[in-house]
Design a protein around this motif. Structure first.
Motif, PDB file in Angstrom:
ATOM      1  N   LEU A  89      60.078 -40.789 -25.920  1.00 23.25           N
ATOM      2  CA  LEU A  89      61.444 -40.619 -25.552  1.00 23.25           C
ATOM      3  C   LEU A  89      61.047 -40.992 -23.681  1.00 23.25           C
ATOM      4  O   LEU A  89      62.567 -41.132 -23.545  1.00 23.25           O
ATOM      5  CB  LEU A  89      61.678 -38.944 -25.152  1.00 23.25           C
ATOM      6  CG  LEU A  89      61.506 -38.260 -26.549  1.00 23.25           C
ATOM      7  CD1 LEU A  89      61.621 -36.540 -26.674  1.00 23.25           C
ATOM      8  CD2 LEU A  89      63.324 -38.558 -27.842  1.00 23.25           C
ATOM      9  N   ILE A  90      60.183 -41.236 -23.851  1.00 26.87           N
ATOM     10  CA  ILE A  90      60.344 -41.460 -22.120  1.00 26.87           C
ATOM     11  C   ILE A  90      60.208 -42.955 -21.938  1.00 26.87           C
ATOM     12  O   ILE A  90      61.069 -43.497 -21.643  1.00 26.87           O
ATOM     13  CB  ILE A  90      58.437 -41.118 -21.451  1.00 26.87           C
ATOM     14  CG1 ILE A  90      58.618 -39.820 -21.326  1.00 26.87           C
ATOM     15  CG2 ILE A  90      58.764 -42.527 -19.925  1.00 26.87           C
ATOM     16  CD1 ILE A  90      57.212 -39.879 -20.267  1.00 26.87           C
ATOM     17  N   TRP A  91      59.964 -43.327 -23.304  1.00 24.04           N
ATOM     18  CA  TRP A  91      60.038 -45.419 -23.078  1.00 24.04           C
ATOM     19  C   TRP A  91      61.328 -45.178 -23.653  1.00 24.04           C
ATOM     20  O   TRP A  91      62.039 -46.162 -23.452  1.00 24.04           O
ATOM     21  CB  TRP A  91      59.226 -45.095 -24.962  1.00 24.04           C
ATOM     22  CG  TRP A  91      59.998 -47.069 -25.024  1.00 24.04           C
ATOM     23  CD1 TRP A  91      60.082 -47.570 -25.830  1.00 24.04           C
ATOM     24  CD2 TRP A  91      59.450 -48.392 -23.973  1.00 24.04           C
ATOM     25  NE1 TRP A  91      60.329 -48.876 -26.208  1.00 24.04           N
ATOM     26  CE2 TRP A  91      59.758 -49.489 -24.664  1.00 24.04           C
ATOM     27  CE3 TRP A  91      58.979 -48.168 -22.901  1.00 24.04           C
ATOM     28  CZ2 TRP A  91      59.361 -50.619 -24.483  1.00 24.04           C
ATOM     29  CZ3 TRP A  91      59.108 -49.223 -22.575  1.00 24.04           C
ATOM     30  CH2 TRP A  91      59.401 -51.156 -23.115  1.00 24.04           C
ATOM     31  N   ALA A  92      62.390 -44.609 -24.719  1.00 25.17           N
ATOM     32  CA  ALA A  92      63.079 -44.525 -24.908  1.00 25.17           C
ATOM     33  C   ALA A  92      64.906 -44.595 -23.628  1.00 25.17           C
ATOM     34  O   ALA A  92      65.344 -45.321 -23.423  1.00 25.17           O
ATOM     35  CB  ALA A  92      64.112 -43.741 -25.872  1.00 25.17           C
ATOM     36  N   LEU A 100      63.139 -45.063 -20.894  1.00 24.04           N
ATOM     37  CA  LEU A 100      63.556 -46.637 -19.976  1.00 24.04           C
ATOM     38  C   LEU A 100      64.547 -47.520 -19.862  1.00 24.04           C
ATOM     39  O   LEU A 100      64.826 -48.287 -19.283  1.00 24.04           O
ATOM     40  CB  LEU A 100      61.704 -46.795 -19.797  1.00 24.04           C
ATOM     41  CG  LEU A 100      60.677 -45.696 -18.655  1.00 24.04           C
ATOM     42  CD1 LEU A 100      59.458 -46.345 -19.091  1.00 24.04           C
ATOM     43  CD2 LEU A 100      61.159 -45.543 -17.402  1.00 24.04           C
ATOM     44  N   VAL A 101      64.010 -47.685 -21.379  1.00 17.18           N
ATOM     45  CA  VAL A 101      64.450 -48.418 -22.212  1.00 17.18           C
ATOM     46  C   VAL A 101      66.480 -48.577 -21.856  1.00 17.18           C
ATOM     47  O   VAL A 101      66.292 -49.939 -21.255  1.00 17.18           O
ATOM     48  CB  VAL A 101      64.903 -48.752 -23.388  1.00 17.18           C
ATOM     49  CG1 VAL A 101      65.440 -49.786 -24.201  1.00 17.18           C
ATOM     50  CG2 VAL A 101      63.237 -50.026 -24.124  1.00 17.18           C
ATOM     51  N   LEU A 102      66.721 -48.026 -22.354  1.00 18.80           N
ATOM     52  CA  LEU A 102      67.996 -47.301 -21.555  1.00 18.80           C
ATOM     53  C   LEU A 102      68.354 -47.494 -19.969  1.00 18.80           C
ATOM     54  O   LEU A 102      69.862 -48.003 -19.820  1.00 18.80           O
ATOM     55  CB  LEU A 102      68.544 -45.766 -22.551  1.00 18.80           C
ATOM     56  CG  LEU A 102      68.539 -45.864 -24.249  1.00 18.80           C
ATOM     57  CD1 LEU A 102      68.792 -44.033 -24.390  1.00 18.80           C
ATOM     58  CD2 LEU A 102      69.284 -46.571 -24.383  1.00 18.80           C
ATOM     59  N   GLY A 103      67.849 -46.838 -19.379  1.00 18.42           N
ATOM     60  CA  GLY A 103      68.059 -47.494 -17.955  1.00 18.42           C
ATOM     61  C   GLY A 103      68.211 -48.626 -17.529  1.00 18.42           C
ATOM     62  O   GLY A 103      68.720 -49.221 -16.771  1.00 18.42           O
ATOM     63  N   SER A 155      68.689 -52.833 -26.917  1.00 25.28           N
ATOM     64  CA  SER A 155      68.599 -51.442 -26.482  1.00 25.28           C
ATOM     65  C   SER A 155      67.259 -50.880 -27.225  1.00 25.28           C
ATOM     66  O   SER A 155      66.564 -50.442 -27.511  1.00 25.28           O
ATOM     67  CB  SER A 155      69.068 -50.089 -25.535  1.00 25.28           C
ATOM     68  OG  SER A 155      69.999 -49.977 -26.231  1.00 25.28           O
ATOM     69  N   TRP A 156      68.003 -50.795 -28.263  1.00 27.04           N
ATOM     70  CA  TRP A 156      67.506 -50.041 -29.920  1.00 27.04           C
ATOM     71  C   TRP A 156      66.611 -50.796 -30.361  1.00 27.04           C
ATOM     72  O   TRP A 156      65.000 -49.809 -30.779  1.00 27.04           O
ATOM     73  CB  TRP A 156      68.837 -49.911 -30.662  1.00 27.04           C
ATOM     74  CG  TRP A 156      69.462 -48.594 -30.145  1.00 27.04           C
ATOM     75  CD1 TRP A 156      70.822 -49.154 -30.296  1.00 27.04           C
ATOM     76  CD2 TRP A 156      69.155 -46.796 -30.584  1.00 27.04           C
ATOM     77  NE1 TRP A 156      71.383 -47.029 -30.084  1.00 27.04           N
ATOM     78  CE2 TRP A 156      70.641 -46.350 -29.986  1.00 27.04           C
ATOM     79  CE3 TRP A 156      68.144 -46.709 -30.737  1.00 27.04           C
ATOM     80  CZ2 TRP A 156      69.945 -44.713 -29.521  1.00 27.04           C
ATOM     81  CZ3 TRP A 156      66.968 -44.980 -30.706  1.00 27.04           C
ATOM     82  CH2 TRP A 156      68.977 -44.279 -29.887  1.00 27.04           C
ATOM     83  N   LEU A 195      60.639 -51.049 -31.486  1.00 23.81           N
ATOM     84  CA  LEU A 195      59.696 -51.816 -30.952  1.00 23.81           C
ATOM     85  C   LEU A 195      58.762 -50.812 -30.505  1.00 23.81           C
ATOM     86  O   LEU A 195      57.073 -51.056 -30.239  1.00 23.81           O
ATOM     87  CB  LEU A 195      59.358 -52.771 -30.297  1.00 23.81           C
ATOM     88  CG  LEU A 195      58.641 -53.842 -30.359  1.00 23.81           C
ATOM     89  CD1 LEU A 195      58.221 -54.359 -31.203  1.00 23.81           C
ATOM     90  CD2 LEU A 195      58.966 -55.306 -29.419  1.00 23.81           C
ATOM     91  N   GLY A 196      58.997 -50.406 -29.463  1.00 22.99           N
ATOM     92  CA  GLY A 196      58.270 -49.593 -28.135  1.00 22.99           C
ATOM     93  C   GLY A 196      57.302 -47.719 -28.799  1.00 22.99           C
ATOM     94  O   GLY A 196      56.226 -47.787 -28.968  1.00 22.99           O
ATOM     95  N   ALA A 197      57.722 -47.323 -30.096  1.00 22.76           N
ATOM     96  CA  ALA A 197      57.798 -46.394 -30.238  1.00 22.76           C
ATOM     97  C   ALA A 197      57.017 -47.631 -32.327  1.00 22.76           C
ATOM     98  O   ALA A 197      55.632 -46.285 -31.776  1.00 22.76           O
ATOM     99  CB  ALA A 197      58.956 -45.279 -31.191  1.00 22.76           C
TER     100      ALA A 197
END
Length: 122
Positions: free
Chosen positions: A25-28, A30-33, A48-49, A54-56
């Motif tokens: 969730l933190i990664w998501a 950061l990516v969306l921001g 972004s998805w 990929l990060g998850a």
């Protein structure tokens, strides 16, 4: 395995699952921001998805490898590997511009289930 060991392992699995969700969730976020501010790199058709998946997937795979290597952590289940691989495939699909992510995921899930069935056979 005693009841106490079983409960301890279940508690450890829940802790590791909570850790994965927190980092994902933190990664998501950061990516969306980064995407909303225009900082997200454009590679292929990745949006972004793609970056989120990929990060998850990377974090899940690293967590699974840690659990395999560590003597203290419970071994990852087949579903842990399936989720990690599915997220990796979905994430990499945007970078490679190949639209075969879902067929690959279905093949992966079927293959892992087949290996489990054959491996656990008496």
């Amino acid at each position: 395995m005693t009841i106490e060991q079983n409960l301890s392992e279940k508690k450890e699995r829940q802790r590791l699952e909570g850790l994965w969700w927190a980092v994902a969730l933190i990664w998501a976020g950061l990516v969306l921001g980064a995407d909303s501010m225009g900082f997200l790199p454009k590679i292929g058709s990745a949006d972004s998805w793609s970056w989120i998946f990929l990060g998850a997937g990377v974090f899940g795979t690293l967590g699974n490898l840690y659990r395999v290597i560590s003597s203290d952590a419970p071994n990852p289940t087949s579903w842990d590997w399936i989720w990690s691989a599915a997220f990796l495939i979905l994430g990499l699909g945007g970078f490679t511009m190949l639209n075969i992510s879902w067929p690959l995921i279905l093949i992966l899930v079927g293959g892992i289930i087949l290996v489990n069935v054959l491996w656990l056979r008496d």
